[in-house]
Design an enzyme around this catalytic site. Structure first.
Site, PDB file in Angstrom:
ATOM      1  N   GLY A  17       0.925  -1.300   0.215  1.00 21.61           N
ATOM      2  CA  GLY A  17      -0.005  -0.029   0.179  1.00 21.61           C
ATOM      3  C   GLY A  17       0.835   1.304   0.099  1.00 21.61           C
ATOM      4  O   GLY A  17       2.098   1.198   0.001  1.00 21.61           O
ATOM      5  N   ASP A  38       0.757  -8.843   1.880  1.00 25.02           N
ATOM      6  CA  ASP A  38      -0.241  -8.017   1.301  1.00 25.02           C
ATOM      7  C   ASP A  38      -1.340  -9.039   0.475  1.00 25.02           C
ATOM      8  O   ASP A  38      -0.469  -9.971  -0.092  1.00 25.02           O
ATOM      9  CB  ASP A  38       0.350  -6.905   0.347  1.00 25.02           C
ATOM     10  CG  ASP A  38      -0.602  -5.656   0.352  1.00 25.02           C
ATOM     11  OD1 ASP A  38      -1.890  -5.837  -0.181  1.00 25.02           O
ATOM     12  OD2 ASP A  38      -0.207  -4.713   0.743  1.00 25.02           O
ATOM     13  N   THR A  42      -6.066  -3.632  -2.329  1.00 23.72           N
ATOM     14  CA  THR A  42      -5.961  -2.241  -2.755  1.00 23.72           C
ATOM     15  C   THR A  42      -4.287  -1.949  -3.010  1.00 23.72           C
ATOM     16  O   THR A  42      -4.257  -0.922  -3.459  1.00 23.72           O
ATOM     17  CB  THR A  42      -6.667  -1.356  -1.595  1.00 23.72           C
ATOM     18  OG1 THR A  42      -5.830  -1.382  -0.347  1.00 23.72           O
ATOM     19  CG2 THR A  42      -8.171  -1.330  -1.517  1.00 23.72           C
ATOM     20  N   GLY A  43      -3.447  -2.744  -2.420  1.00 26.29           N
ATOM     21  CA  GLY A  43      -2.043  -2.325  -2.675  1.00 26.29           C
ATOM     22  C   GLY A  43      -1.859  -2.661  -4.131  1.00 26.29           C
ATOM     23  O   GLY A  43      -2.314  -3.440  -4.918  1.00 26.29           O
ATOM     24  N   ASN A 104      -5.674 -11.837  15.111  1.00 24.93           N
ATOM     25  CA  ASN A 104      -4.527 -12.292  14.594  1.00 24.93           C
ATOM     26  C   ASN A 104      -3.222 -11.939  15.030  1.00 24.93           C
ATOM     27  O   ASN A 104      -2.464 -12.889  15.471  1.00 24.93           O
ATOM     28  CB  ASN A 104      -4.578 -12.624  12.970  1.00 24.93           C
ATOM     29  CG  ASN A 104      -5.670 -13.575  12.876  1.00 24.93           C
ATOM     30  OD1 ASN A 104      -5.914 -14.611  13.558  1.00 24.93           O
ATOM     31  ND2 ASN A 104      -6.283 -13.396  11.633  1.00 24.93           N
ATOM     32  N   TYR A 150     -15.031   1.575   8.487  1.00 22.10           N
ATOM     33  CA  TYR A 150     -13.635   1.594   8.647  1.00 22.10           C
ATOM     34  C   TYR A 150     -13.449   2.547  10.069  1.00 22.10           C
ATOM     35  O   TYR A 150     -12.762   1.711  10.836  1.00 22.10           O
ATOM     36  CB  TYR A 150     -13.382   2.945   7.710  1.00 22.10           C
ATOM     37  CG  TYR A 150     -11.810   3.332   7.587  1.00 22.10           C
ATOM     38  CD1 TYR A 150     -10.951   2.400   7.378  1.00 22.10           C
ATOM     39  CD2 TYR A 150     -11.413   4.455   7.930  1.00 22.10           C
ATOM     40  CE1 TYR A 150      -9.694   2.765   7.441  1.00 22.10           C
ATOM     41  CE2 TYR A 150      -9.982   4.902   8.095  1.00 22.10           C
ATOM     42  CZ  TYR A 150      -9.056   4.004   7.807  1.00 22.10           C
ATOM     43  OH  TYR A 150      -7.757   4.309   7.837  1.00 22.10           O
ATOM     44  N   LYS A 154     -11.481   0.423  12.981  1.00 24.03           N
ATOM     45  CA  LYS A 154     -10.257   0.672  13.616  1.00 24.03           C
ATOM     46  C   LYS A 154     -10.552   1.048  15.346  1.00 24.03           C
ATOM     47  O   LYS A 154      -9.424   0.771  15.798  1.00 24.03           O
ATOM     48  CB  LYS A 154      -9.726   2.346  12.889  1.00 24.03           C
ATOM     49  CG  LYS A 154      -9.277   2.064  11.351  1.00 24.03           C
ATOM     50  CD  LYS A 154      -8.016   1.285  11.506  1.00 24.03           C
ATOM     51  CE  LYS A 154      -7.429   1.369  10.056  1.00 24.03           C
ATOM     52  NZ  LYS A 154      -5.895   0.835  10.080  1.00 24.03           N
TER      53      LYS A 154
END
Ligand code: UDP
Length: 323
Positions: A17, A38, A42-43, A104, A150, A154
């Site tokens: 990213g 990754d 989106t990366g 994780n 989001y 977060k």
């Protein structure tokens, strides 16, 4: 940081990213062994072109939502779509990447010496009622809106990581990252800086959402990476740290700057998206006093550098039939 046999291994999740890849480059320059994970949701692997030429960089295709089997003394967690366009396109994946990813990483780190530096966000403050936002502010977040996957993801990750620090003794450090921009931003991510630069370079009007009076504070990526690196070098940090540039600009001012740098560009008004925060500026008192963090790159210079990167990449894309 020692070299050779003493190289310490850092796992960077979200390595392909925008911010993750800049962090990878910095860590390699500082003499770390770097494993980059990754899932390329989106990366973009082209962000790791330089890193890929370094024998101390190891790319792994993988997803933080799955159990992780990497040995690393440090984890830097950037895995999560971060632009509204991307995260609203895949809200469930966004939410689970934040929360399951954090769980994780905790499983991976618990019971052994492993520091987790987690990339959180100014979005934990939502549409803030306190300005500028210190870390002690609890935020004003809509739990069921378009941005919630989001914001709440977060926030949930911060909750899990703080509990892991308190209950399991994991060395967790949380950076709350404010708007960051720079080379390698994805063209189609819908962020204001990337939108304006692409629009200006292809000769389209700049799209201003609302009346352009909403504010943001834009931090150049090198400054941000410096702050993150200082958080890594610091001992344990038991409270989140805001990282960003406290200079505050309206979106209309940013548009004017881009128009000055490119020339001959028009403006176009669009409706303001739902839950769009009206003001945002970090209070970086804590980062300043704990880390000596002090962003160096002024907006004009950072936007000019980003423009040069966009121009070069857009040129390549046009040649390749992309843009
Ligand atoms: N914005 C805009 N035009 C665009 C893209 C964004 O006026 O083409 C505005 C957006 O409404 C917001 C600000 O710029 O007020 C920053 O948006 P961005 O998506 O970059 O970041 P975030 O809202 O997550 O801070």
């Amino acid at each position: 940081m020692g070299l050779g046999a003493k190289r310490r291994t850092v796992l960077v999740t979200g390595a392909a990213g925008f911010i993750g890849s800049h962090m990878v480059d910095r860590l390699l320059a500082e003499g770390f062994e770097v494993v980059g994970l990754d899932n390329l949701m989106t990366g973009d692997l082209s962000n790791l072109e330089a890193a890929g030429r370094d024998v101390h960089f190891h790319f792994q295709s993988g997803d933080v939502r799955e159990p992780l089997h990497v040995y690393a003394e440090i984890v830097m967690n950037f895995a999560c779509p971060a632009s509204p366009v991307h995260y609203q396109h895949e809200p469930y994946a966004t939410f689970t990447t934040s929360v399951l990813g954090a769980l994780n990483l905790i499983q991976m780190a618990r019971g052994r010496p492993c520091t987790i530096l987690h990339a959180s966000t100014s979005e934990v403050y939502g549409d803030p009622l306190v300005h500028p936002q210190p870390e002690t502010y609890w935020g004003n977040v809509n739990p069921i809106g378009e941005r919630s996957c989001y914001d709440e993801g977060k926030r949930g990750a911060e909750t899990a990581l703080n509990d892991a620090r308190r209950r399991l003794g994991v060395d967790v450090r949380i950076a709350r990252i404010f708007n960051t921009y720079g080379p390698r931003m994805a063209f189609g991510d819908g962020r204001v800086v990337s939108n304006f630069l692409v629009q200006a370079l292809v000769g389209k009007p700049l799209t201003i959402y609302g009346d352009g009076s909403q504010t943001r504070s834009f931090c150049y990526v090198d400054d941000l990476v410096e702050g993150l690196f200082r958080m890594l070098r610091h001992g344990p940090l038991d409270a989140p740290v805001n990282l960003g540039n406290p200079g505050e600009f309206t979106i209309a001012e940013l548009a004017e700057l881009v128009r000055e740098l490119v020339g001959g560009v028009g403006l176009e008004r669009h409706p303001l998206p739902a839950d769009d925060p009206k003001q945002r500026r970090p209070d970086i008192t804590r980062a300043r006093s704990l880390l000596g963090f002090d962003p160096q790159v002024p907006l004009r210079e950072g936007v000019a550098r980003t423009l040069a990167d966009f121009r070069a990449r857009l040129g390549e894309d046009v040649v390749a039939g992309g843009a």
